[in-house]
Scaffold this motif. Structure first.
Motif, PDB file in Angstrom:
ATOM      1  N   ASP A 282       0.844  -1.180   0.000  1.00 22.68           N
ATOM      2  CA  ASP A 282       0.000   0.000   0.000  1.00 22.68           C
ATOM      3  C   ASP A 282       0.890   1.243   0.000  1.00 22.68           C
ATOM      4  O   ASP A 282       1.803   1.350   0.824  1.00 22.68           O
ATOM      5  N   ALA A 284       0.470   3.941   1.217  1.00 27.02           N
ATOM      6  CA  ALA A 284       0.465   4.552   2.545  1.00 27.02           C
ATOM      7  C   ALA A 284       1.660   4.073   3.367  1.00 27.02           C
ATOM      8  O   ALA A 284       2.192   4.821   4.194  1.00 27.02           O
ATOM      9  N   HIS A 288       4.329   6.754   4.946  1.00 27.70           N
ATOM     10  CA  HIS A 288       4.398   6.875   6.400  1.00 27.70           C
ATOM     11  C   HIS A 288       5.610   6.156   6.998  1.00 27.70           C
ATOM     12  O   HIS A 288       5.636   5.868   8.189  1.00 27.70           O
ATOM     13  N   PRO A 301       1.467  11.674   1.389  1.00 27.26           N
ATOM     14  CA  PRO A 301       0.844  10.986   2.537  1.00 27.26           C
ATOM     15  C   PRO A 301      -0.662  10.938   2.380  1.00 27.26           C
ATOM     16  O   PRO A 301      -1.272  11.829   1.789  1.00 27.26           O
ATOM     17  N   GLN A 302      -1.238   9.875   2.907  1.00 20.13           N
ATOM     18  CA  GLN A 302      -2.680   9.672   2.781  1.00 20.13           C
ATOM     19  C   GLN A 302      -3.323   9.790   4.161  1.00 20.13           C
ATOM     20  O   GLN A 302      -2.984   9.048   5.072  1.00 20.13           O
ATOM     21  N   ARG A 307      -9.186   6.524   4.356  1.00 21.80           N
ATOM     22  CA  ARG A 307      -8.991   5.091   4.144  1.00 21.80           C
ATOM     23  C   ARG A 307     -10.279   4.391   3.724  1.00 21.80           C
ATOM     24  O   ARG A 307     -11.379   4.803   4.092  1.00 21.80           O
ATOM     25  N   ARG A 434       0.822   0.243   8.446  1.00 24.69           N
ATOM     26  CA  ARG A 434       0.545   1.659   8.204  1.00 24.69           C
ATOM     27  C   ARG A 434      -0.755   1.884   7.432  1.00 24.69           C
ATOM     28  O   ARG A 434      -0.955   2.942   6.858  1.00 24.69           O
ATOM     29  N   THR A 435      -1.628   0.886   7.418  1.00 28.74           N
ATOM     30  CA  THR A 435      -2.898   1.013   6.702  1.00 28.74           C
ATOM     31  C   THR A 435      -4.098   1.093   7.641  1.00 28.74           C
ATOM     32  O   THR A 435      -5.206   1.394   7.185  1.00 28.74           O
TER      33      THR A 435
END
Length: 520
Positions: A282, A284, A288, A301-302, A307, A434-435
């Protein structure tokens, strides 16, 4: 093997496996490094009660995408897998009310007419036509093409671009658009569920996602041995062309040197150099810091609020009684608006919709299971596995709510503790760091969501992304398409770089290679 030629693929999910196979088939030296013990990524299997159960995606659609990948690698999908078309796409239940959808659209239309009347059958016919038109409008210029912006998509569509763009209904929500086709709230709920195929809410995602209905109606295939067999087949395809797989090899850092990707450093400390990297994680995780500070600049960055959904997933060797399950069965909540309001508020729905995959049911009628059978049960949940893990009390309450939804339709499941494995959002966050446990990358909320999804190229030359969290989006065939796009970008850049490598000038000095400008 020279590191100047090698491509590293980080992650052996569908995007990584397809990337490895396509690159290796073109003679590119490929090494795949994967933290898990085997291939598949989210398309994993779990052993519960002594049997292997699919614990990830359960529906195989858009077979053509994989036919093309295997053909490009000098093989055929049917040489690796036994595929059977499903006659019954899914069985749906609202308490005592039931409705089946079929591979034959005429049969689905007749079933909807018997379920909700002639007006509903006509609405389905119009809905199916619109879903097909949206898919065909976006297939070549968007789904199979590199990431772009609205103006770029309009240009790709040609002289009818603006007209076609409006006709895909990007500014209406799916829930609102379904109201133009269906008066019956149950049908609106049924077709609104397609938003969850990419982890989104039908009340927030664009009506464009009606195209998912066409993808499913165009054919669902059942794979002998389960969906994980597809991952094994792609692995075998890549191995056949010389790809190397290293499992149990988590990546600590992506090495960036002179402004471009130069290799990876494993958790063991070992460094592997490479000319380019395809990251099948991912994005992300990149943004991150899961792959080191230097790689954070690769993608934007998300925010956590953007999400997609996570889930509670029970995999069990259990016993089903009462309701006549088919391979794919959906049991709806009583109130969709309340369900998605709970999820948007960061909590599991008090009255959830439940999906049950009965993996031992046959392709035609769902019959065939007797006694214990392999079951996967899914309830949507917010992707807060990193910030607000579910408490044991919340998990127990969700389990009770899941059973209550099923029992309203007459289904009783016996899930022995010793033969059941439950994965929660925090468990998925552990598998995919990190998801927060988001299973589909960013949610497809708002008209611009699809354009904000990361593309194949990153901001760091030599580093590419593939997988369901990147363009063109979530789902097994979309992850495979992302691999094709990543490979095309990589090979194009590889040629460009080789043509502008440092060369000796007679009586003078060498010149630097031209810089590569990364695009989203």
């Amino acid at each position: 093997m020279s590191s100047q030629d090698t491509v590293l693929v980080v992650g052996a999910g569908i995007g990584g496996l397809a990337s490895a196979a396509l690159l290796a088939a073109r003679g590119v030296p490929v090494t795949v490094v994967e933290a898990a013990a085997g291939p598949g990524g989210k398309m994993r299997e779990i052993v519960a009660g002594g049997v292997a159960i699919d614990a990830g995606p359960t529906v195989f659609t858009l077979r053509q995408v994989f036919d093309e990948i295997f053909a490009d690698c000098g093989s055929a999908l049917e040489s690796h897998l036994t595929l059977t078309p499903a006659t019954v796409l899914a069985r749906h239940a609202w308490g005592d009310d039931r409705l089946d959808l079929f591979a034959d659209p005429a049969a689905s239309e007749a079933a909807i007419g018997a379920f909700a009347g002639a007006r509903a059958a006509a609405g389905y016919r119009a809905f199916r036509a619109e879903a097909r038109r949206i898919f065909e409008t976006l297939d070549a210029p968007f789904l199979r093409a590199p990431q772009t912006n609205p103006l770029g998509l309009t240009w790709r569509m040609g002289w009818r671009g603006l007209t076609d763009l409006n006709q895909i209904r990007p500014y209406e929500t799916l829930w609102s658009a379904l109201g133009t086709h269906f008066d019956d709230p149950r049908l609106r709920q049924l077709f609104g569920r397609y938003a969850t195929y990419c982890g989104s809410s039908p009340f927030l995602c664009p009506a464009t996602l009606m195209l998912v209905a066409h993808v499913e109606a165009a054919g669902v295939w059942l794979i002998s041995g389960g969906m994980h067999a597809l991952a094994k087949a792609l692995e075998a395809l890549a191995l056949r062309h010389g790809a190397i797989f290293r499992y149990g090899a988590p990546v600590r850092d992506i090495v960036i040197e002179r402004g471009r990707a130069a290799g990876v450093r494993l958790a063991s400390g070992e460094r592997i150099d490479a000319a380019a990297i395809v990251c099948n994680a991912d994005p992300a995780a990149l943004a991150h810091g899961a792959f080191g500070a230097a790689a954070r600049a690769a993608v934007a960055p998300q925010p956590a609020r953007g999400r997609s959904l996570s889930a509670l997933v029970w995999c069990a060797n259990g016993i089903a009684r009462g309701f006549p399950l088919v391979r794919h069965s959906v049991f709806f909540a009583r109130d969709s608006a309340a369900e998605f309001a709970d999820l948007a508020a960061g909590r599991v729905a008090a009255d959830p919709t439940v999906y049950v995959c009965a993996q031992d049911r046959d392709a035609k009628t769902g019959a065939g299971a007797g006694g214990s059978e392999r079951l996967q049960i899914i309830v949507n949940a917010p992707a807060t596995g990193d910030t607000a893990p579910l408490t044991q009390a919340e998990i127990e309450q969700c389990t009770q709510s899941m059973h209550a939804t099923l029992q309203r339709a007459g289904l009783t499941l016996e899930l022995p503790e010793e033969a059941t494995v439950l994965t929660t959002p925090s468990g998925f966050n552990g598998l995919f760091p990190r998801t927060g446990g988001a299973l589909y990358g960013p949610a497809s909320h708002g008209w611009a969501a699809s354009f904000r999804r990361p593309g194949s190229r990153t901001r760091i030359p030599g580093l590419y992304c593939a997988g369901g969290s990147t363009h063109p989006g979530a789902g097994v065939p979309m992850a495979a398409l992302s691999a094709r796009l990543a490979v095309a970008c990589l090979l194009k850049d590889r040629v460009s770089t080789s043509q502008s490598t440092r060369t000796a000038m007679p009586g003078g000095m060498s010149t630097r290679s031209a810089p590569i400008v990364a695009s989203a």
